[in-house]
Scaffold this motif. Structure first.
Motif, PDB file in Angstrom:
ATOM      1  N   MET A 167     -12.962  -3.071   9.565  1.00 40.12           N
ATOM      2  CA  MET A 167     -11.547  -2.781   9.404  1.00 40.12           C
ATOM      3  C   MET A 167     -11.340  -1.273   9.495  1.00 40.12           C
ATOM      4  O   MET A 167     -12.002  -0.503   8.809  1.00 40.12           O
ATOM      5  N   ALA A 168     -10.421  -0.845  10.325  1.00 41.88           N
ATOM      6  CA  ALA A 168     -10.101   0.569  10.468  1.00 41.88           C
ATOM      7  C   ALA A 168      -9.139   0.991   9.355  1.00 41.88           C
ATOM      8  O   ALA A 168      -8.270   0.216   8.938  1.00 41.88           O
ATOM      9  N   PHE A 169      -9.309   2.215   8.893  1.00 41.68           N
ATOM     10  CA  PHE A 169      -8.409   2.721   7.868  1.00 41.68           C
ATOM     11  C   PHE A 169      -7.072   3.089   8.499  1.00 41.68           C
ATOM     12  O   PHE A 169      -7.023   3.581   9.625  1.00 41.68           O
ATOM     13  N   PRO A 170      -5.965   2.861   7.787  1.00 38.93           N
ATOM     14  CA  PRO A 170      -4.649   3.230   8.321  1.00 38.93           C
ATOM     15  C   PRO A 170      -4.525   4.757   8.404  1.00 38.93           C
ATOM     16  O   PRO A 170      -5.165   5.487   7.652  1.00 38.93           O
ATOM     17  N   SER A 171      -3.668   5.196   9.301  1.00 35.63           N
ATOM     18  CA  SER A 171      -3.443   6.632   9.483  1.00 35.63           C
ATOM     19  C   SER A 171      -2.737   7.223   8.264  1.00 35.63           C
ATOM     20  O   SER A 171      -2.142   6.509   7.442  1.00 35.63           O
ATOM     21  N   LYS A 172      -2.779   8.537   8.179  1.00 34.32           N
ATOM     22  CA  LYS A 172      -2.095   9.244   7.091  1.00 34.32           C
ATOM     23  C   LYS A 172      -0.599   8.936   7.107  1.00 34.32           C
ATOM     24  O   LYS A 172       0.028   8.801   6.057  1.00 34.32           O
ATOM     25  N   GLU A 173      -0.030   8.803   8.297  1.00 38.03           N
ATOM     26  CA  GLU A 173       1.402   8.497   8.428  1.00 38.03           C
ATOM     27  C   GLU A 173       1.729   7.132   7.844  1.00 38.03           C
ATOM     28  O   GLU A 173       2.748   6.960   7.180  1.00 38.03           O
ATOM     29  N   ILE A 174       0.871   6.151   8.090  1.00 37.97           N
ATOM     30  CA  ILE A 174       1.088   4.815   7.535  1.00 37.97           C
ATOM     31  C   ILE A 174       0.982   4.854   6.015  1.00 37.97           C
ATOM     32  O   ILE A 174       1.808   4.276   5.307  1.00 37.97           O
ATOM     33  N   VAL A 175      -0.018   5.548   5.500  1.00 39.63           N
ATOM     34  CA  VAL A 175      -0.185   5.660   4.047  1.00 39.63           C
ATOM     35  C   VAL A 175       1.076   6.263   3.433  1.00 39.63           C
ATOM     36  O   VAL A 175       1.603   5.754   2.431  1.00 39.63           O
ATOM     37  N   GLU A 176       1.596   7.329   4.019  1.00 46.87           N
ATOM     38  CA  GLU A 176       2.804   7.973   3.485  1.00 46.87           C
ATOM     39  C   GLU A 176       4.018   7.054   3.576  1.00 46.87           C
ATOM     40  O   GLU A 176       4.844   7.027   2.663  1.00 46.87           O
ATOM     41  N   ARG A 177       4.133   6.271   4.664  1.00 44.07           N
ATOM     42  CA  ARG A 177       5.250   5.336   4.792  1.00 44.07           C
ATOM     43  C   ARG A 177       5.196   4.266   3.711  1.00 44.07           C
ATOM     44  O   ARG A 177       6.207   3.933   3.075  1.00 44.07           O
ATOM     45  N   VAL A 178       3.988   3.729   3.467  1.00 43.92           N
ATOM     46  CA  VAL A 178       3.833   2.707   2.422  1.00 43.92           C
ATOM     47  C   VAL A 178       4.155   3.311   1.059  1.00 43.92           C
ATOM     48  O   VAL A 178       4.810   2.669   0.225  1.00 43.92           O
ATOM     49  N   ARG A 179       3.756   4.550   0.812  1.00 37.46           N
ATOM     50  CA  ARG A 179       4.069   5.209  -0.468  1.00 37.46           C
ATOM     51  C   ARG A 179       5.576   5.378  -0.660  1.00 37.46           C
ATOM     52  O   ARG A 179       6.075   5.233  -1.773  1.00 37.46           O
ATOM     53  N   ARG A 180       6.293   5.684   0.425  1.00 38.49           N
ATOM     54  CA  ARG A 180       7.759   5.803   0.320  1.00 38.49           C
ATOM     55  C   ARG A 180       8.401   4.436   0.097  1.00 38.49           C
ATOM     56  O   ARG A 180       9.373   4.313  -0.641  1.00 38.49           O
ATOM     57  N   GLU A 181       7.871   3.407   0.775  1.00 37.31           N
ATOM     58  CA  GLU A 181       8.448   2.062   0.690  1.00 37.31           C
ATOM     59  C   GLU A 181       8.174   1.385  -0.654  1.00 37.31           C
ATOM     60  O   GLU A 181       8.978   0.582  -1.121  1.00 37.31           O
ATOM     61  N   TYR A 182       7.020   1.698  -1.272  1.00 35.04           N
ATOM     62  CA  TYR A 182       6.621   1.062  -2.531  1.00 35.04           C
ATOM     63  C   TYR A 182       6.274   2.115  -3.585  1.00 35.04           C
ATOM     64  O   TYR A 182       5.121   2.246  -3.993  1.00 35.04           O
ATOM     65  N   PRO A 183       7.277   2.875  -4.061  1.00 34.34           N
ATOM     66  CA  PRO A 183       6.975   3.860  -5.107  1.00 34.34           C
ATOM     67  C   PRO A 183       6.582   3.154  -6.405  1.00 34.34           C
ATOM     68  O   PRO A 183       6.885   1.962  -6.602  1.00 34.34           O
ATOM     69  N   ALA A 184       5.906   3.883  -7.272  1.00 35.93           N
ATOM     70  CA  ALA A 184       5.528   3.328  -8.581  1.00 35.93           C
ATOM     71  C   ALA A 184       6.766   2.756  -9.255  1.00 35.93           C
ATOM     72  O   ALA A 184       7.848   3.347  -9.213  1.00 35.93           O
ATOM     73  N   GLY A 185       6.606   1.578  -9.842  1.00 38.98           N
ATOM     74  CA  GLY A 185       7.703   0.899 -10.518  1.00 38.98           C
ATOM     75  C   GLY A 185       8.369  -0.183  -9.689  1.00 38.98           C
ATOM     76  O   GLY A 185       9.167  -0.965 -10.215  1.00 38.98           O
ATOM     77  N   THR A 186       8.053  -0.247  -8.393  1.00 37.23           N
ATOM     78  CA  THR A 186       8.628  -1.281  -7.531  1.00 37.23           C
ATOM     79  C   THR A 186       8.098  -2.645  -7.955  1.00 37.23           C
ATOM     80  O   THR A 186       6.907  -2.836  -8.128  1.00 37.23           O
TER      81      THR A 186
END
Length: 72
Positions: A1-20
């Motif tokens: 499995m390839a690791f997701p790019s830094k851009e994908i990681v940042e997008r997921v962090r914006r979409e699912y902030p702590a508390g979601t």
């Protein structure tokens, strides 16, 4: 499995902030909580996996590209 790019990681962090709040739709793990278990996102790791505190006490990660949750 390839690791997701830094851009994908940042997008997921914006979409699912702590508390979601999320509901489990699919998890490929023999120790997975039951489907439809609810939980709270505690963070997103460097592989874009959601760190979730599940209502049943479990803390299994939601693996990016494998498991599925839905925001509630």
């Amino acid at each position: 499995m390839a690791f997701p790019s830094k851009e994908i990681v940042e997008r997921v962090r914006r979409e699912y902030p702590a508390g979601t709040r999320v509901r489990l739709e699919k998890m490929d793990d023999c120790q997975a909580p039951p489907i439809e278990t609810e939980g709270v996102v505690e963070g997103v790791d460097d592989t874009a996996s959601l760190m979730v505190r599940w209502s049943n006490g479990s803390h299994l990660h939601v693996v990016y590209g494998v498991d599925e949750v839905r925001k509630i």
